[in-house]
Motif scaffolding. Structure first.
Motif, PDB file in Angstrom:
ATOM      1  N   LYS A 116     -58.379 -87.647  10.142  1.00  0.00           N
ATOM      2  CA  LYS A 116     -59.386 -88.612   9.702  1.00  0.00           C
ATOM      3  C   LYS A 116     -60.126 -89.190  10.903  1.00  0.00           C
ATOM      4  CE  LYS A 116     -60.008 -92.816   6.932  1.00  0.00           C
ATOM      5  NZ  LYS A 116     -59.310 -93.848   6.095  1.00  0.00           N
ATOM      6  N   GLU A 117     -59.378 -89.509  11.979  1.00  0.00           N
ATOM      7  CA  GLU A 117     -59.980 -90.083  13.186  1.00  0.00           C
ATOM      8  C   GLU A 117     -60.977 -89.127  13.819  1.00  0.00           C
ATOM      9  OE1 GLU A 117     -58.553 -91.060  17.741  1.00  0.00           O
ATOM     10  OE2 GLU A 117     -57.194 -91.608  16.114  1.00  0.00           O
ATOM     11  N   VAL A 118     -60.593 -87.858  13.980  1.00  0.00           N
ATOM     12  CA  VAL A 118     -61.466 -86.864  14.602  1.00  0.00           C
ATOM     13  C   VAL A 118     -62.685 -86.602  13.720  1.00  0.00           C
ATOM     14  CG1 VAL A 118     -61.639 -84.464  15.351  1.00  0.00           C
ATOM     15  CG2 VAL A 118     -59.605 -85.809  15.924  1.00  0.00           C
ATOM     16  N   ALA A 119     -62.463 -86.514  12.401  1.00  0.00           N
ATOM     17  CA  ALA A 119     -63.564 -86.262  11.473  1.00  0.00           C
ATOM     18  C   ALA A 119     -64.605 -87.376  11.519  1.00  0.00           C
ATOM     19  CB  ALA A 119     -63.022 -86.100  10.054  1.00  0.00           C
ATOM     20  N   LEU A 120     -64.141 -88.614  11.571  1.00  0.00           N
ATOM     21  CA  LEU A 120     -65.066 -89.749  11.652  1.00  0.00           C
ATOM     22  C   LEU A 120     -65.845 -89.714  12.959  1.00  0.00           C
ATOM     23  CD1 LEU A 120     -62.892 -92.670  10.210  1.00  0.00           C
ATOM     24  CD2 LEU A 120     -64.990 -91.737   9.201  1.00  0.00           C
ATOM     25  N   ALA A 121     -65.161 -89.356  14.056  1.00  0.00           N
ATOM     26  CA  ALA A 121     -65.811 -89.333  15.370  1.00  0.00           C
ATOM     27  C   ALA A 121     -66.897 -88.263  15.436  1.00  0.00           C
ATOM     28  CB  ALA A 121     -64.776 -89.107  16.460  1.00  0.00           C
ATOM     29  N   LEU A 122     -66.625 -87.086  14.857  1.00  0.00           N
ATOM     30  CA  LEU A 122     -67.559 -85.965  14.944  1.00  0.00           C
ATOM     31  C   LEU A 122     -68.489 -85.863  13.746  1.00  0.00           C
ATOM     32  CD1 LEU A 122     -65.224 -83.173  16.416  1.00  0.00           C
ATOM     33  CD2 LEU A 122     -66.964 -84.516  17.614  1.00  0.00           C
ATOM     34  N   LYS A 123     -68.324 -86.791  12.785  1.00  0.00           N
ATOM     35  CA  LYS A 123     -69.140 -86.797  11.570  1.00  0.00           C
ATOM     36  C   LYS A 123     -69.016 -85.475  10.808  1.00  0.00           C
ATOM     37  CE  LYS A 123     -71.047 -90.923  11.767  1.00  0.00           C
ATOM     38  NZ  LYS A 123     -70.214 -91.493  12.834  1.00  0.00           N
ATOM     39  N   ILE A 124     -67.772 -85.044  10.607  1.00  0.00           N
ATOM     40  CA  ILE A 124     -67.496 -83.842   9.828  1.00  0.00           C
ATOM     41  C   ILE A 124     -66.487 -84.206   8.741  1.00  0.00           C
ATOM     42  CG2 ILE A 124     -67.971 -82.269  11.746  1.00  0.00           C
ATOM     43  CD1 ILE A 124     -64.957 -82.025  12.187  1.00  0.00           C
ATOM     44  N   LYS A 125     -66.159 -83.240   7.898  1.00  0.00           N
ATOM     45  CA  LYS A 125     -65.211 -83.502   6.820  1.00  0.00           C
ATOM     46  C   LYS A 125     -63.779 -83.464   7.348  1.00  0.00           C
ATOM     47  CE  LYS A 125     -68.073 -81.651   3.064  1.00  0.00           C
ATOM     48  NZ  LYS A 125     -68.148 -80.618   1.978  1.00  0.00           N
ATOM     49  N   GLU A 126     -62.963 -84.355   6.842  1.00  0.00           N
ATOM     50  CA  GLU A 126     -61.550 -84.346   7.205  1.00  0.00           C
ATOM     51  C   GLU A 126     -60.927 -83.022   6.764  1.00  0.00           C
ATOM     52  OE1 GLU A 126     -57.502 -87.036   6.421  1.00  0.00           O
ATOM     53  OE2 GLU A 126     -59.474 -87.740   5.714  1.00  0.00           O
ATOM     54  N   GLY A 127     -60.136 -82.409   7.623  1.00  0.00           N
ATOM     55  CA  GLY A 127     -59.518 -81.126   7.312  1.00  0.00           C
ATOM     56  C   GLY A 127     -60.316 -79.934   7.780  1.00  0.00           C
ATOM     57  N   GLN A 128     -61.569 -80.144   8.170  1.00  0.00           N
ATOM     58  CA  GLN A 128     -62.399 -79.054   8.697  1.00  0.00           C
ATOM     59  C   GLN A 128     -61.843 -78.620  10.052  1.00  0.00           C
ATOM     60  OE1 GLN A 128     -66.619 -79.710   8.291  1.00  0.00           O
ATOM     61  NE2 GLN A 128     -67.067 -78.612  10.213  1.00  0.00           N
ATOM     62  N   ASP A 129     -61.948 -77.330  10.359  1.00  0.00           N
ATOM     63  CA  ASP A 129     -61.398 -76.820  11.617  1.00  0.00           C
ATOM     64  C   ASP A 129     -62.151 -77.364  12.825  1.00  0.00           C
ATOM     65  OD1 ASP A 129     -59.366 -75.384  10.530  1.00  0.00           O
ATOM     66  OD2 ASP A 129     -60.352 -73.431  10.659  1.00  0.00           O
ATOM     67  N   VAL A 130     -61.387 -77.747  13.832  1.00  0.00           N
ATOM     68  CA  VAL A 130     -61.959 -78.165  15.115  1.00  0.00           C
ATOM     69  C   VAL A 130     -61.228 -77.425  16.233  1.00  0.00           C
ATOM     70  CG1 VAL A 130     -62.741 -80.461  14.408  1.00  0.00           C
ATOM     71  CG2 VAL A 130     -60.390 -80.154  15.211  1.00  0.00           C
ATOM     72  N   ILE A 131     -61.923 -77.267  17.356  1.00  0.00           N
ATOM     73  CA  ILE A 131     -61.312 -76.702  18.557  1.00  0.00           C
ATOM     74  C   ILE A 131     -60.709 -77.846  19.355  1.00  0.00           C
ATOM     75  CG2 ILE A 131     -61.754 -75.387  20.669  1.00  0.00           C
ATOM     76  CD1 ILE A 131     -64.376 -74.416  19.223  1.00  0.00           C
ATOM     77  N   VAL A 132     -59.494 -77.645  19.847  1.00  0.00           N
ATOM     78  CA  VAL A 132     -58.833 -78.657  20.675  1.00  0.00           C
ATOM     79  C   VAL A 132     -58.466 -78.019  22.008  1.00  0.00           C
ATOM     80  CG1 VAL A 132     -57.017 -80.391  20.815  1.00  0.00           C
ATOM     81  CG2 VAL A 132     -57.798 -79.589  18.561  1.00  0.00           C
ATOM     82  N   CYS A 133     -59.006 -78.564  23.086  1.00  0.00           N
ATOM     83  CA  CYS A 133     -58.643 -78.098  24.428  1.00  0.00           C
ATOM     84  C   CYS A 133     -57.844 -79.202  25.114  1.00  0.00           C
ATOM     85  CB  CYS A 133     -59.887 -77.776  25.251  1.00  0.00           C
ATOM     86  SG  CYS A 133     -60.645 -76.197  24.807  1.00  0.00           S
ATOM     87  N   VAL A 134     -56.652 -78.846  25.564  1.00  0.00           N
ATOM     88  CA  VAL A 134     -55.761 -79.814  26.196  1.00  0.00           C
ATOM     89  C   VAL A 134     -55.579 -79.418  27.652  1.00  0.00           C
ATOM     90  CG1 VAL A 134     -53.517 -80.969  26.097  1.00  0.00           C
ATOM     91  CG2 VAL A 134     -54.556 -80.071  23.991  1.00  0.00           C
ATOM     92  N   LYS A 135     -55.772 -80.370  28.561  1.00  0.00           N
ATOM     93  CA  LYS A 135     -55.628 -80.070  29.985  1.00  0.00           C
ATOM     94  C   LYS A 135     -55.018 -81.264  30.703  1.00  0.00           C
ATOM     95  CE  LYS A 135     -60.543 -80.787  29.766  1.00  0.00           C
ATOM     96  NZ  LYS A 135     -61.835 -80.139  29.752  1.00  0.00           N
ATOM     97  N   ALA A 136     -54.399 -80.964  31.828  1.00  0.00           N
ATOM     98  CA  ALA A 136     -53.778 -82.004  32.658  1.00  0.00           C
ATOM     99  C   ALA A 136     -54.430 -81.974  34.026  1.00  0.00           C
ATOM    100  CB  ALA A 136     -52.273 -81.766  32.764  1.00  0.00           C
ATOM    101  N   PHE A 137     -54.751 -83.151  34.546  1.00  0.00           N
ATOM    102  CA  PHE A 137     -55.332 -83.273  35.872  1.00  0.00           C
ATOM    103  C   PHE A 137     -54.300 -83.859  36.826  1.00  0.00           C
ATOM    104  CE2 PHE A 137     -59.044 -83.071  33.196  1.00  0.00           C
ATOM    105  CZ  PHE A 137     -59.966 -82.350  33.949  1.00  0.00           C
ATOM    106  N   PHE A 138     -54.347 -83.388  38.069  1.00  0.00           N
ATOM    107  CA  PHE A 138     -53.359 -83.792  39.073  1.00  0.00           C
ATOM    108  C   PHE A 138     -54.058 -84.339  40.303  1.00  0.00           C
ATOM    109  CE2 PHE A 138     -51.531 -80.605  36.383  1.00  0.00           C
ATOM    110  CZ  PHE A 138     -50.218 -81.026  36.173  1.00  0.00           C
TER     111      PHE A 138
END
Length: 254
Positions: A116-138
């Motif tokens: 729900k949080e991501v959908a509201l942020a991107l103005k898309i439907k909840e449950g719609q597929d999104v790409i998630v990229c996770v990275k760590a900085f050092f």
């Protein structure tokens, strides 16, 4: 060859960058006063209106101060700020400006159903597929930040061809794939304890970090048409990356 007209916003940003470069070369221990508006306009080949608009921005950011009847002066305190909330810079530059050698580890790039949080942020439907990229900085091999970027898969349907370099900064990848440029963001600031979020806790322990309080920046990034393009969750160890910001006071004393 088609000629693309320079947007007014591009001109203003160009002049702002040039003026900031001019300020960076000033010896502020000797002189902090800037030339008059008409002189700056001649220096940069633009109108006084453009110069005045740039100076307004710099004054609001605390980089310069205007003294009635005396002129415009650089705030020498601003020269000592290496990492600020505004303007935004890449994490590698933040780390470098903080005195460390930066490196980044791409943890994974996956698709998932938008919460729900991501959908509201991107103005898309909840449950719609999104790409998630996770990275760590050092910073000097010490974990200093974990970033989760969310993008609507409809914007990047061929995301599987992303290289490690592309994942390092999705802004550039989005631009090369779609032509959209990230222009600004709206950020909510929170503090979280790493153990509160299982995925973050797992990354912290895997890369030798400590379970502690992290600054959480929730940023909705907008493109040149003010469309929600990328949602970023940035967990920052403020023992390593210290933000500073000059804030203009709006106080009525009468």
């Amino acid at each position: 060859m088609a000629i693309k007209k320079v947007k007014k916003l591009d001109l203003k940003q160009t002049v702002k960058d040039m003026l900031l470069d001019h300020i960076s070369q000033m010896d502020l221990s000797v002189e902090t006063k800037l030339p008059r508006e008409e002189e700056l306009a001649l220096m940069f080949g633009v109108s006084r209106i453009t110069i005045r608009s740039v100076l307004d921005d710099l004054a609001n950011e605390g980089i310069i101060t205007r003294k009635h009847g005396k002129g415009t002066f650089v705030n020498p305190v601003s020269a000592g700020i290496q990492v600020s909330f505004n303007p935004v810079m890449h994490f590698s530059d933040m780390i470098r400006n903080s005195g460390y050698t930066p490196s980044v580890k791409i943890i994974e790039c996956r698709t998932e159903a938008a919460s729900k949080e991501v959908a509201l942020a991107l103005k898309i439907k909840e449950g719609q597929d999104v790409i998630v990229c996770v990275k760590a900085f050092f910073a000097d091999d010490k974990l200093c930040s974990i970033v989760q970027d969310y993008v609507d898969i409809e914007l990047l349907p061929d995301y599987e061809d992303m290289t490690t370099e592309d994942m390092d900064s999705l802004f550039y990848y989005i631009y090369h794939k779609t032509g959209h440029t990230i222009q600004w963001d709206k950020t909510e600031i929170q503090v979280i304890y790493s153990k509160e979020i299982p995925e973050i806790h797992h990354i912290v322990k895997k890369y030798g970090g400590d379970d502690k309080s992290y600054l959480l920046l929730k940023g909705i990034n907008y493109d040149e048409r003010d469309r929600e393009t990328l949602y970023a969750l940035e967990y920052v160890d403020t023992d390593l990356i210290k933000f500073n910001q000059i804030r203009k006071k709006v106080i009525t004393y009468s």
